[in-house]
Design a protein around this motif. Structure first.
Motif, mmCIF file in Angstrom:
data_model
loop_
_atom_site.group_PDB
_atom_site.id
_atom_site.type_symbol
_atom_site.label_atom_id
_atom_site.label_comp_id
_atom_site.label_asym_id
_atom_site.label_seq_id
_atom_site.Cartn_x
_atom_site.Cartn_y
_atom_site.Cartn_z
ATOM 1 N N ARG A 146 27.841 46.114 51.724
ATOM 2 C CA ARG A 146 27.303 47.468 51.512
ATOM 3 C C ARG A 146 27.610 47.985 50.111
ATOM 4 N NH1 ARG A 146 26.569 52.322 54.900
ATOM 5 N NH2 ARG A 146 25.641 53.802 53.433
ATOM 6 N N PHE A 147 28.823 47.687 49.587
ATOM 7 C CA PHE A 147 29.244 48.232 48.298
ATOM 8 C C PHE A 147 29.437 47.171 47.218
ATOM 9 C CE2 PHE A 147 29.965 51.870 50.927
ATOM 10 C CZ PHE A 147 29.919 52.981 50.086
ATOM 11 N N ASN A 148 29.240 45.907 47.579
ATOM 12 C CA ASN A 148 29.408 44.813 46.618
ATOM 13 C C ASN A 148 30.814 44.797 46.019
ATOM 14 O OD1 ASN A 148 28.338 42.516 45.310
ATOM 15 N ND2 ASN A 148 27.987 43.694 43.433
ATOM 16 N N LEU A 149 31.820 45.130 46.831
ATOM 17 C CA LEU A 149 33.212 45.166 46.387
ATOM 18 C C LEU A 149 34.012 44.102 47.128
ATOM 19 C CD1 LEU A 149 33.771 49.047 46.282
ATOM 20 C CD2 LEU A 149 33.431 47.507 44.332
ATOM 21 N N SER A 150 34.647 43.207 46.374
ATOM 22 C CA SER A 150 35.411 42.105 46.961
ATOM 23 C C SER A 150 36.906 42.345 46.803
ATOM 24 C CB SER A 150 35.047 40.779 46.276
ATOM 25 O OG SER A 150 33.729 40.408 46.580
ATOM 26 N N TYR A 151 37.678 41.735 47.688
ATOM 27 C CA TYR A 151 39.131 41.815 47.589
ATOM 28 C C TYR A 151 39.602 40.991 46.395
ATOM 29 C CZ TYR A 151 44.006 41.988 49.016
ATOM 30 O OH TYR A 151 45.356 42.211 49.049
ATOM 31 N N ASP A 152 40.700 41.393 45.779
ATOM 32 C CA ASP A 152 41.094 40.851 44.481
ATOM 33 C C ASP A 152 42.452 40.151 44.465
ATOM 34 O OD1 ASP A 152 42.565 43.094 44.986
ATOM 35 O OD2 ASP A 152 41.896 44.220 43.241
ATOM 36 N N ALA B 75 28.621 51.604 41.411
ATOM 37 C CA ALA B 75 28.783 50.461 40.504
ATOM 38 C C ALA B 75 29.178 50.930 39.107
ATOM 39 C CB ALA B 75 27.484 49.658 40.450
ATOM 40 N N LEU B 76 28.607 52.032 38.683
ATOM 41 C CA LEU B 76 28.941 52.588 37.369
ATOM 42 C C LEU B 76 30.381 53.095 37.346
ATOM 43 C CD1 LEU B 76 27.641 53.159 34.608
ATOM 44 C CD2 LEU B 76 26.932 55.407 35.497
ATOM 45 N N TYR B 77 30.809 53.714 38.440
ATOM 46 C CA TYR B 77 32.183 54.217 38.577
ATOM 47 C C TYR B 77 33.187 53.070 38.437
ATOM 48 C CZ TYR B 77 36.120 56.588 40.981
ATOM 49 O OH TYR B 77 37.335 57.127 41.337
ATOM 50 N N VAL B 78 32.916 51.945 39.113
ATOM 51 C CA VAL B 78 33.808 50.785 39.041
ATOM 52 C C VAL B 78 33.786 50.181 37.640
ATOM 53 C CG1 VAL B 78 34.160 48.431 39.884
ATOM 54 C CG2 VAL B 78 33.655 50.280 41.503
ATOM 55 N N GLU B 79 32.611 50.065 37.067
ATOM 56 C CA GLU B 79 32.481 49.467 35.728
ATOM 57 C C GLU B 79 33.243 50.280 34.680
ATOM 58 O OE1 GLU B 79 28.971 48.949 32.362
ATOM 59 O OE2 GLU B 79 28.414 48.966 34.483
ATOM 60 N N ARG B 80 33.141 51.594 34.753
ATOM 61 C CA ARG B 80 33.758 52.447 33.735
ATOM 62 C C ARG B 80 35.255 52.641 33.928
ATOM 63 N NH1 ARG B 80 29.635 57.655 33.278
ATOM 64 N NH2 ARG B 80 27.912 56.584 32.204
ATOM 65 N N HIS B 81 35.704 52.697 35.191
ATOM 66 C CA HIS B 81 37.055 53.218 35.430
ATOM 67 C C HIS B 81 37.995 52.267 36.167
ATOM 68 C CE1 HIS B 81 35.626 56.969 33.838
ATOM 69 N NE2 HIS B 81 34.657 57.028 34.741
ATOM 70 N N ASP B 82 37.600 51.014 36.363
ATOM 71 C CA ASP B 82 38.503 50.045 36.979
ATOM 72 C C ASP B 82 39.800 49.980 36.179
ATOM 73 O OD1 ASP B 82 39.642 48.000 38.420
ATOM 74 O OD2 ASP B 82 38.410 46.421 37.522
#
Length: 733
Positions: free
Chosen positions: A104-110, A269-276
């Motif tokens: 749903r969010f294209n977010l994987s565990y790291d 996606a923009l939030y993750v790209e900018r602020h990870d």
């Protein structure tokens, strides 16, 4: 302040064979014959509040999975050895959460490992510490013999919530505590969507709104009110509130409603790209959504984060016969703060004719999203028939109180024909609330009102298009808190509790026969398991039991006891017990005694036993509770047990808690006094139950004020508890 961590743990091998911390396990070994060590590395920068360390004698279960995107992860759950077999559902929920977040969010565990530790004395429900989530056992341990369907649902939701924090809270965290809703509001929205995708979406939405109204709306209307982004605090623990969590989630949901799923995901996606890897403010999230969609979330909309109080929206509608136009108008007011201020409020509507036919809007759709961006707004719809009924706030598109005058027949049309599940539920609730108004203000109209309700309930029961779960929701009376919310202060608590009993009995009488038939039509599922369908069947059976248990007749009391004996899972057993719990007799005593013996070795189940007795509304309730708090099985230091007895009494037994002689207030205050120095967080949270008294009569307010002032003199009182007491006192007379 963000930093990476490398942690070495050394401990006695016998007393602490398990050693855990954040990140990946790098190396482990022995120091000597009695001691061992492990070293953990977390490569992702994090603030100190996400650090965790666990050492102890725990058992584990583990699963090695490959996610849909090809990520290999080692999953482990740790708890006491006696309960390790009850972790299967939690593990499955974790796997579902990981899969859902990727899809749903294209977010994987790291990380290589994800650990959950469940302990019974953990104060909170759970905590998202990076790679090492700490849980209260209540949100991990479950099987059908010991856990209800509600327990299973909560476990899946909370497991998901804490896992989803990995990105919305951990990888991107809060710049300061004023930004708490940056992570909590967003992650609550995410776990709500997870539950909706795993279950029946409209049912999940109704449950979310009920929680908001039951907890957050009173908070917004009382002395504990504060903006979603607070401006000050004495103890940050006191701001883990429904306003930060649930209202914060509603703000995120409004963003999603306004721009839609595709643009919302683009903003994420923009939030993750900018602020990870950063610690940021709510403004940064709003800016990402704005940049992705082109909608101005930093302007008028942002007032939702800085304004306390629940907006009131008044709708009116009219029809122009000559022009064949239908006009819907709305006016808003935020009474708590500034009557002149305006908020941007999304409103999704549809229009129904009295025969249930839907009006088609100009764009060919059957619903429209309207934006109220001023104190007043109007919308005109052309080529309209004269009998149109507005169906307002589909899916509850904004956290507001709203009103529109409907005739009884119009509400019935919405219940029977509206496409939106929340709208159907809301219309039925308004029908019930009219009964309460009649009981309090127009008793002569009550009989006719009950007759109409009986007919509508029969139609719901006969409707084959409704799921069992939806029928259970539609047929359920509003809570006493919901009824209280319909009246301005001072609320006559005695009149409301009396009216509630009258309406309950009247409705039960009107639908007794169809409910009996419906119960027989939905037998107990043969194999006890948790599934959306089976949970719905049991919910409807429980609703039937709730109404039928009103009748204190020997045959019904014996029938309830037989249901208890025949139950093949905890949900069925608790449904029967709750019915028996209405009256004190041998059937109730025998069932409670058998229950306590059967589950004596299961702390979470014994919490249910304590909670049942706290909900009992008999005149001897407090006498019995005084004995229970001195029972050897009542552990004052265990937060679950304390909440089960004292918290349940204060929050769910309003008849006895608010008794006019003040005995309920004295009991709760005396128990909180016992833990003021032991558990500052728990005592502060439970003190919030007294905030509701600000809406009651002056005599009750004075009794509570005196009790709270006495608590302020306790030497061991914490900053947390002092802040809550002082805020409540500021709202009392």
């Amino acid at each position: 302040m963000l930093a990476t961590y490398r942690v070495r743990i050394e401990s006695d091998s016998e007393t602490a064979p398990v050693q855990l911390s954040n990140g990946n396990l790098e190396v482990e070994g022995t120091i000597d014959a009695k001691r061992h060590f492990s070293e953990w590395t977390d490569p992702h920068p994090k603030p100190t509040y996400l650090f965790a360390l666990v050492a102890g004698d725990l058992e584990q279960v583990n699963r090695r999975i490959t996610t849909p995107l090809g990520k290999k992860i080692d999953l482990r759950i740790y708890t006491e050895a006696a309960f390790i077999k009850q972790t299967d559902f939690a593990m499955q929920s974790l796997i579902e959460s990981i899969k859902w977040d990727e899809e749903r969010f294209n977010l994987s565990y790291d990380l290589e490992r994800f650990n959950i530790v469940a302990v019974s004395d953990f104060n909170m429900g759970a905590m998202e510490n990076k790679g090492l989530n700490i849980f209260n056992t209540r949100y991990v341990l479950a099987d059908t013999e010991t856990a209800t369907d509600e327990d299973f649902h909560s476990i899946r939701s909370v497991i998901g919530h804490e896992y989803f924090h990995n990105w919305t809270g951990n990888r991107i965290t809060c710049r300061d505590w004023f930004q708490l809703s940056l992570k909590e509001g967003l992650t609550v929205f995410r776990d709500q969507e997870f539950s909706a995708d795993m279950g029946e979406r409209s049912i999940e939405r109704i449950a979310d709104v009920n929680c908001l109204r039951r907890v957050q709306f009173p908070e917004d209307a009382g002395p504990m009110a504060h903006p979603v982004r607070p401006t000050s605090y004495a103890a940050i623990d006191n701001f883990y509130t429904a306003t930060v969590y649930e209202k914060g989630a509603e703000i995120i949901r409004m963003m999603h409603t306004i721009i839609g799923e595709e643009l919302f995901q683009k903003g994420m996606a923009l939030y993750v790209e900018r602020h990870d890897g950063q610690a940021v403010r709510i403004e940064e999230f709003a800016q990402c959504m704005q940049d992705a969609s082109g909608f101005d979330f930093r302007g008028l909309f942002f007032n939702w984060y800085t304004t306390s109080g629940t907006p009131h929206v008044q709708f009116t509608s009219s029809y122009n016969q000559r022009e064949r136009t239908f006009t819907l108008s709305a006016g808003q007011q935020v009474k708590k703060v500034n009557p002149e201020s305006a908020l941007l409020i999304p409103i999704r509507i549809s229009l129904l004719s009295r025969n249930g036919r839907e009006y088609k809007f100009e764009d060919g759709s059957f619903s429209q999203l309207l934006l109220l961006d001023n104190r007043r707004g109007s919308w005109v719809f052309e080529h309209a028939d004269s009998d149109l009924i507005p169906v307002i706030m589909h899916g509850f598109t904004a956290p507001v109180r709203y009103e529109h005058h409907y005739e009884d027949e119009e509400l019935a049309v919405i219940v029977n024909h509206a496409k939106d599940g929340f709208a159907r539920y809301e219309a039925m609730q308004r029908c019930f609330l009219r009964l309460f108004e009649q009981s309090l203000k127009q008793p002569k109209a009550l009989v006719e009102g009950a007759k109409k309700i009986g007919k509508l309930c029969q139609e719901i029961i006969d409707n084959t298009q409704r799921s069992a779960q939806e029928k259970a929701l539609l047929l359920a009376l509003p809570s006493i808190n919901d009824v209280m919310g319909q009246f301005d202060a001072p609320v006559d608590m005695d009149a409301i509790t009396n009216a509630y009993e009258r309406v309950l009995r009247l409705v039960a009488l009107k639908i007794r026969l169809p409910l009996t038939r419906e119960f027989k039509a939905h037998p107990q599922p043969e194999q006890p398991r948790y599934s959306v369908k089976d949970a719905g069947e049991r919910a409807l059976r429980g609703l039937c039991i709730h109404y039928l248990s009103v009748f204190n007749e020997p045959k019904i009391r014996q029938w309830l006891f037989e249901l208890y004996e025949q139950a093949n899972c905890m949900t069925e057993r608790m449904n029967a017990l709750q019915g028996l719990n209405r009256y004190h007799d041998d059937w109730r005593s025998q069932a409670l005694d058998e229950f306590s013996q059967r589950f004596a070795d299961y702390p979470l189940v014994m919490d249910k036993w304590f909670a049942l007795q706290a909900r009992y509304e008999g005149e001897d309730t407090l006498t019995h509770l005084e004995k229970l708090v001195n029972d050897a099985r009542f552990d004052l230091t265990n937060p679950n047990r304390f909440r089960a007895l004292v918290g349940t009494f204060a929050q769910q037994n309003l008849l006895r808690f608010h008794h006019q002689d003040g005995s309920g207030y004295r009991f709760v205050a005396s128990q909180i006094r016992r833990i003021l120095g032991i558990n500052p967080q728990l005592s502060a949270r439970l003190l919030n139950v007294f905030a509701s008294v600000a809406k009651l009569d002056e005599a009750r307010q004075q009794m509570v004020a005196q009790l709270l002032r006495e608590l302020l003199t306790v030497e061991s009182i914490s900053v947390d508890a002092r802040e809550v007491i002082e805020r409540i006192l500021s709202g009392l007379k």
